[in-house]
Design a protein around this motif. Structure first.
Motif, mmCIF file in Angstrom:
data_model
loop_
_atom_site.group_PDB
_atom_site.id
_atom_site.type_symbol
_atom_site.label_atom_id
_atom_site.label_comp_id
_atom_site.label_asym_id
_atom_site.label_seq_id
_atom_site.Cartn_x
_atom_site.Cartn_y
_atom_site.Cartn_z
ATOM 1 N N LYS A 1 1.041 -1.173 0.070
ATOM 2 C CA LYS A 1 -0.068 -0.046 0.031
ATOM 3 C C LYS A 1 0.991 1.468 -0.135
ATOM 4 N N HIS A 2 1.657 1.439 0.959
ATOM 5 C CA HIS A 2 2.257 2.639 1.119
ATOM 6 C C HIS A 2 3.452 2.743 0.162
ATOM 7 N N ALA A 3 3.985 1.797 -0.797
ATOM 8 C CA ALA A 3 4.844 2.101 -1.602
ATOM 9 C C ALA A 3 4.451 2.269 -2.774
ATOM 10 N N ILE A 4 3.006 2.379 -3.167
ATOM 11 C CA ILE A 4 2.377 2.542 -4.478
ATOM 12 C C ILE A 4 2.304 3.906 -4.620
ATOM 13 N N LYS A 5 2.645 4.422 -5.471
ATOM 14 C CA LYS A 5 2.267 5.937 -5.982
ATOM 15 C C LYS A 5 2.309 5.962 -7.423
ATOM 16 N N ASP A 6 1.271 6.568 -7.978
ATOM 17 C CA ASP A 6 0.935 6.478 -9.513
ATOM 18 C C ASP A 6 1.248 5.241 -10.268
ATOM 19 N N SER A 7 0.460 4.605 -9.569
ATOM 20 C CA SER A 7 0.839 2.988 -10.327
ATOM 21 C C SER A 7 2.148 2.721 -10.352
ATOM 22 N N LYS A 8 3.037 3.005 -9.753
ATOM 23 C CA LYS A 8 4.353 2.648 -9.822
ATOM 24 C C LYS A 8 4.853 2.056 -8.419
ATOM 25 N N LEU A 9 5.602 1.018 -8.315
ATOM 26 C CA LEU A 9 5.989 0.425 -7.097
ATOM 27 C C LEU A 9 7.447 0.670 -6.833
ATOM 28 N N PHE A 10 7.389 1.551 -5.689
ATOM 29 C CA PHE A 10 8.766 2.049 -5.168
ATOM 30 C C PHE A 10 9.229 0.796 -4.267
ATOM 31 N N ILE A 11 9.628 -0.356 -4.738
ATOM 32 C CA ILE A 11 9.841 -1.431 -3.893
ATOM 33 C C ILE A 11 11.000 -1.074 -2.872
ATOM 34 N N LYS A 12 11.790 -0.282 -3.225
ATOM 35 C CA LYS A 12 13.117 -0.085 -2.460
ATOM 36 C C LYS A 12 12.465 0.555 -0.854
ATOM 37 N N LYS A 13 11.337 1.171 -1.104
ATOM 38 C CA LYS A 13 10.689 1.484 0.338
ATOM 39 C C LYS A 13 10.291 0.414 1.096
ATOM 40 N N CYS A 14 10.361 -0.958 0.547
ATOM 41 C CA CYS A 14 9.657 -1.865 1.466
ATOM 42 C C CYS A 14 10.680 -2.767 1.957
ATOM 43 N N ILE A 15 11.871 -2.611 1.067
ATOM 44 C CA ILE A 15 13.073 -3.650 1.287
ATOM 45 C C ILE A 15 14.028 -3.192 2.507
ATOM 46 N N CYS A 16 14.176 -4.131 3.505
ATOM 47 C CA CYS A 16 15.098 -3.765 4.648
ATOM 48 C C CYS A 16 16.178 -3.285 4.027
ATOM 49 N N ASP A 17 17.139 -2.197 4.602
ATOM 50 C CA ASP A 17 18.230 -1.858 4.398
ATOM 51 C C ASP A 17 19.303 -3.020 4.067
ATOM 52 N N ASN A 18 19.431 -3.792 5.088
ATOM 53 C CA ASN A 18 20.653 -4.692 5.112
ATOM 54 C C ASN A 18 20.274 -6.006 4.055
ATOM 55 N N THR A 19 19.132 -6.198 3.482
ATOM 56 C CA THR A 19 19.031 -7.150 2.480
ATOM 57 C C THR A 19 18.863 -6.538 1.106
ATOM 58 N N PHE A 20 19.076 -4.941 1.100
ATOM 59 C CA PHE A 20 19.040 -4.489 -0.223
ATOM 60 C C PHE A 20 19.977 -5.108 -1.254
ATOM 61 N N PRO A 21 21.264 -5.382 -0.919
ATOM 62 C CA PRO A 21 22.306 -5.607 -1.777
ATOM 63 C C PRO A 21 21.916 -7.049 -2.490
ATOM 64 N N ASP A 22 21.317 -8.048 -1.618
ATOM 65 C CA ASP A 22 20.783 -9.287 -2.079
ATOM 66 C C ASP A 22 19.666 -9.049 -3.130
ATOM 67 N N PHE A 23 18.762 -7.979 -2.809
ATOM 68 C CA PHE A 23 17.678 -7.970 -3.554
ATOM 69 C C PHE A 23 18.124 -7.525 -5.219
ATOM 70 N N ILE A 24 19.227 -6.709 -5.233
ATOM 71 C CA ILE A 24 19.706 -6.501 -6.516
ATOM 72 C C ILE A 24 20.217 -7.731 -7.222
ATOM 73 N N LYS A 25 21.002 -8.384 -6.601
ATOM 74 C CA LYS A 25 21.395 -9.579 -7.177
ATOM 75 C C LYS A 25 20.243 -10.550 -7.563
ATOM 76 N N LEU A 26 19.154 -10.517 -6.812
ATOM 77 C CA LEU A 26 17.953 -11.249 -7.125
ATOM 78 C C LEU A 26 17.444 -10.795 -8.369
ATOM 79 N N TYR A 27 17.278 -9.588 -8.445
ATOM 80 C CA TYR A 27 16.773 -8.991 -9.613
ATOM 81 C C TYR A 27 17.487 -9.206 -10.944
#
Lengths: 671, 137
Positions: free
Chosen positions: A62-88
């Motif tokens: 809910k809070h991360a969606i704005k103008d039909s765009k998902l700002f996923i970064k807002k949801c990801i815990c900071d410390n797991t963000f590098p993993d998330f990029i790798k996953l992407y």
């Protein structure tokens, strides 16, 4: 194992399956199905714009969606963000992401571990255009672990019960093996864990397998099939069909290799032996020399077995020892040459023993056999098979191998077959030699015989002429006596002079007969077409035929391919013979023939005195005359028989004493 | 009728006597020179003190040099090759006949067994040559 498949319980039966299938196939999940999904689902374009979203997902992000765009970064815990990029990145690369755990923290919400699964959606040109993602917030650590253990157990069961040998290798080092792998190589798992893969490979294979591993590590290939030899703990050979896979984590890091080995040792050995045997068979067929056969075996065939070494010994009966006559391996560096030939006395060593007993042997460990003789170098196992021909050991086929327990019963069987083949080939070679020798003797004999025959005929010819000259001289001298002493002889009134003249006459006839007889084989044999009617006509003209005798030709005689002189002699002698023995007032000689297809049967019939059955054979013999008079020399019928036999025909007669005789003879038609 | 000179080459004494007897009885003026083999005959031919014979009579079966060998030598000689040569043989062997005619002979007489037949043949031969023109010398 860090791949976690979606838990089967997450979705309900059929719908679940459809979602799954579509998902795995990288297809958009249809709307009607989406409604039934309990999970958060959304489709994003490559820049993160929401294309499609379900209710669950809307709540979650809910809070991360704005103008039909998902700002996923807002949801990801900071410390797991590098993993998330790798996953992407892994997602883009692999096209899917199956069950990766990430940690999200929505605004004013507690941290939440969720399971993310995603696939890439492509356009018609296989260009990625969007992601679809499923999020499952129901993941709890316990079920995750349980799931993990369940699957691990399943895998272990599969691993342990597999008939394939399975080994996990990291950087060449053996990490883990299954029971089958251990038993294939004869090591226990602990022993194996201290070894590298190179320790159980043959040196010549190491380079090749390293190349394959390198290719895999570079990501060029993920798996590879090949056939390779391995060294067992007891130094014997394992031939395996190998499939090797590289295992990477989701983001493409190398973890380890899994190799699966299927034991095809027996299969390979058997088929190669069969092939070798066939090759051998065709290469030694027709060879007649033991040395050539031996070299064929060693050079062409033994190499096909993958044997390291092979030596063929020939038994020398005179010296009662075995000599090396052909070799393959270190003993035979080039051509047909054996370096450092050794001889082994009968009864000594393994080779000598087998030569003595005639029984094959396999020595699994030569170190334990006191008979073992080191030839060029020490080798760990040996097989020795006798070559037996006609119950006698004539040679030995011997092979050694650097590994213990190398030779199997299959080797024994095959080498025995080879030995038998060599023996039988040799035997037939010896028979051939014997045959050729006999042929040679025969032709020599024949040549001698021909020479002797020729000599004999020339001799008969010369002797006849030499005999004639004194006859002529006597005749002349008698004539002079008559001329010079006419008065005296007239007074004496003796008829000695005419008797001498008659005797001389008879003697000349005999000599001429012998001459004619000896000429039959001598003369050139031109087969011209001869009209027999003409032959008889000529005979009638040149032979004295008394007035009371008639010669009749019953039907026109055939034209034969026959020597003219022989045809004349044949009929002339038969006619003269008939004339001599006609005692009737009117004599009839009848000549006839019958055509029997491949031959003619001729007959000469007379109404003479006839011949008693007991003389039917005798009359054809030389100088056998049934009558003693100046006309009968006993050669005529011998000449007739010889001529008929010359043309491979038969002659016989039918006769009634007092009534007459018919001579029959066959003459083959000459094409 | 001319007087003929014969060179008779014959190894058999009785054969020589036969020829002498038949010819001398028929025409005593004819001259007969005898040689017992080919070598002797060549000596006679090469003797310049003796005139060449008109006719040579040659036996085929002789020791040392046989009739055909002699004939071949004769026919290869510049002068002797013109001498008519008649073979007197016991053999009517086709091979011998062919060989002789090939080399060059003026006649081939097979000696018959009976003396009477022989005498007849020799007489007719002599009478034939009596009526022939010969190269003298």
């Amino acid at each position: 194992m860090n791949r976690i498949l979606p838990k089967p319980s997450e979705l309900s039966s059929t719908k679940e399956k459809e979602v799954r299938n579509a998902f795995i196939k990288n297809e958009v999940i249809p709307n009607d199905i989406l409604e039934h999904i309990s999970e958060a689902y959304l489709v994003l374009d490559l820049t993160g714009n929401i294309i499609q979203i379900n209710e669950k997902a809307s709540n979650l992000f809910k809070h991360a969606i704005k103008d039909s765009k998902l700002f996923i970064k807002k949801c990801i815990c900071d410390n797991t963000f590098p993993d998330f990029i790798k996953l992407y990145r892994a997602l883009l690369r692999n096209g899917h992401l199956l069950g990766q755990k990430i940690c999200i923290q929505s605004y004013n919400q507690p941290k939440l571990e969720i399971l993310i699964r995603a696939t890439v959606l492509y356009d018609a040109n296989q260009k990625p255009i969007a992601f679809q993602c499923l999020f499952n917030d129901q993941v709890d650590r316990e079920s995750f672990l349980q799931n993990y253990h369940e699957q691990k157990e399943q895998l272990v069961t599969v691993l342990e019960n597999s008939s394939l040998g399975i080994v996990f290798i990291k950087n060449g080092k053996i990490l883990k093996t299954n029971t089958t792998f251990c038993s294939l190589l004869g090591y226990d798992e602990h022993e194996l864990s201290t070894l590298t893969i190179n320790d159980i490979s043959f040196p010549e294979d190491v380079e090749n397998s390293q190349k394959i591993i390198q290719k895999m590590n570079l990501g060029k290939i993920n798996h590879f099939h090949f056939t390779q030899k391995y060294k067992k703990k007891d130094q014997s050979l394992l031939i395996a069909r190998v499939r090797i896979n590289i295992i990477k984590d989701e983001i493409g890091n190398y973890l380890y290799h899994v190799a699966m080995l299927e034991d095809i040792t027996k299969e390979v050995q058997e088929s190669s032996m069969l092939k070798a045997l066939n090759t051998l068979m065709s290469s030694i067929i027709g060879k007649s020399n033991i040395y050539e056969i031996a070299w064929e075996i060693t050079q062409k065939v033994i190499s096909l077995f993958g044997l390291e070494d092979c030596v063929i010994y020939m038994f020398n009966h005179d010296r009662t020892l075995l000599e090396q006559i052909a070799a393959y391996g270190d003993k035979n560096p080039k051509g047909r040459e054996i370096i450092n030939k050794i001889t082994i006395p009968l009864g000594e060593g393994i080779v000598g023993t087998v030569a003595q007993t005639g029984i094959s042997e396999i020595v699994n460990d030569t170190a334990l056999d006191s008979r073992y003789i080191v030839d060029d170098k020490y080798r760990a196992s040996e097989i020795t098979v006798p070559i037996i021909a006609d119950g006698m050991v004539i040679g030995i086929i011997d092979s050694e191998h650097s590994t213990k327990n190398y030779f199997t019963n299959t080797h024994l069987e095959t080498l025995t077959n080879i030995a038998n083949l060599a023996a039988s080939q040799l035997k037939s070679a010896m028979n051939l030699q014997r045959f050729l020798d006999t042929e040679k003797q025969k032709s020599l004999l024949l040549n001698n015989l021909q020479a002797r025959n020729q000599e004999l005929q020339e001799y008969a010819h010369i002797v006849s002429h030499d005999l004639k000259s004194p006859l002529r001289s006597i005749n002349a001298l008698i004539s002079w006596l008559k001329e010079d002493y006419t008065d005296v002889f007239e007074q004496q009134k003796t008829n000695h002079i005419p008797l001498i003249e008659n005797t001389l006459d008879r003697m000349e006839k005999l000599i001429n007969g012998v001459l004619d007889y000896s000429k039959i084989d001598l003369e050139n044999n031109e087969y011209k077409s001869i009209d027999l009617n003409q032959v008889i006509h000529n005979i009638k003209k040149t032979t004295y035929i008394p007035k009371h005798i008639n010669i009749l030709i019953k039907k026109p005689l055939p034209i034969l391919k026959i020597d003219h002189t022989k045809a004349t002699q044949l009929f002339q002698n038969l006619i003269s013979n008939a004339i001599k023995f006609i005692d009737k007032n009117i004599g009839i000689i009848q000549i006839d023939y019958e055509d029997h297809g491949t031959y003619h049967t001729f007959s000469v019939k007379d109404n003479g005195i006839g011949i008693d059955k007991k003389y039917h054979q005798k009359i054809f013999k030389m100088f056998q005359s049934l009558q003693t008079n100046a006309e009968s020399t006993g050669i005529g019928l011998a000449i007739v028989k010889k001529i008929v036999q010359y043309y491979n025909g038969d002659i016989w007669l039918e006769s009634t004493v007092g009534k007459g005789t018919t001579f029959f003879f066959n003459l083959k038609k000459v094409s | 009728m001319s007087t003929l000179s014969f060179l008779l080459i014959e190894d058999d004494e009785i054969e020589r006597m036969k020829f002498q007897r038949v010819v001398s009885k028929y025409e005593p003026n004819h001259i007969i020179v005898e040689a017992t083999n080919g070598e002797e005959a060549l000596e006679i031919l090469n003797d310049d003190n003796q005139p060449l014979p008109d006719i040579i009579l040659l036996d085929l079966n002789m020791p040392k040099m046989n009739g055909i060998e002699f004939l071949t030598l004769l026919k290869n000689h510049d002068r002797f090759k013109y001498l008519p040569t008649i073979v007197l043989s016991t053999s009517n062997n086709h091979q011998d006949l062919l060989e002789c005619y090939k080399t060059g002979i003026a006649g081939y007489i097979v000696k018959p067994l009976k003396y009477e037949d022989y005498a007849l043949k020799i007489q007719s031969m002599v009478s034939y040559w009596e009526s022939n023109e010969l190269i003298k010398g």
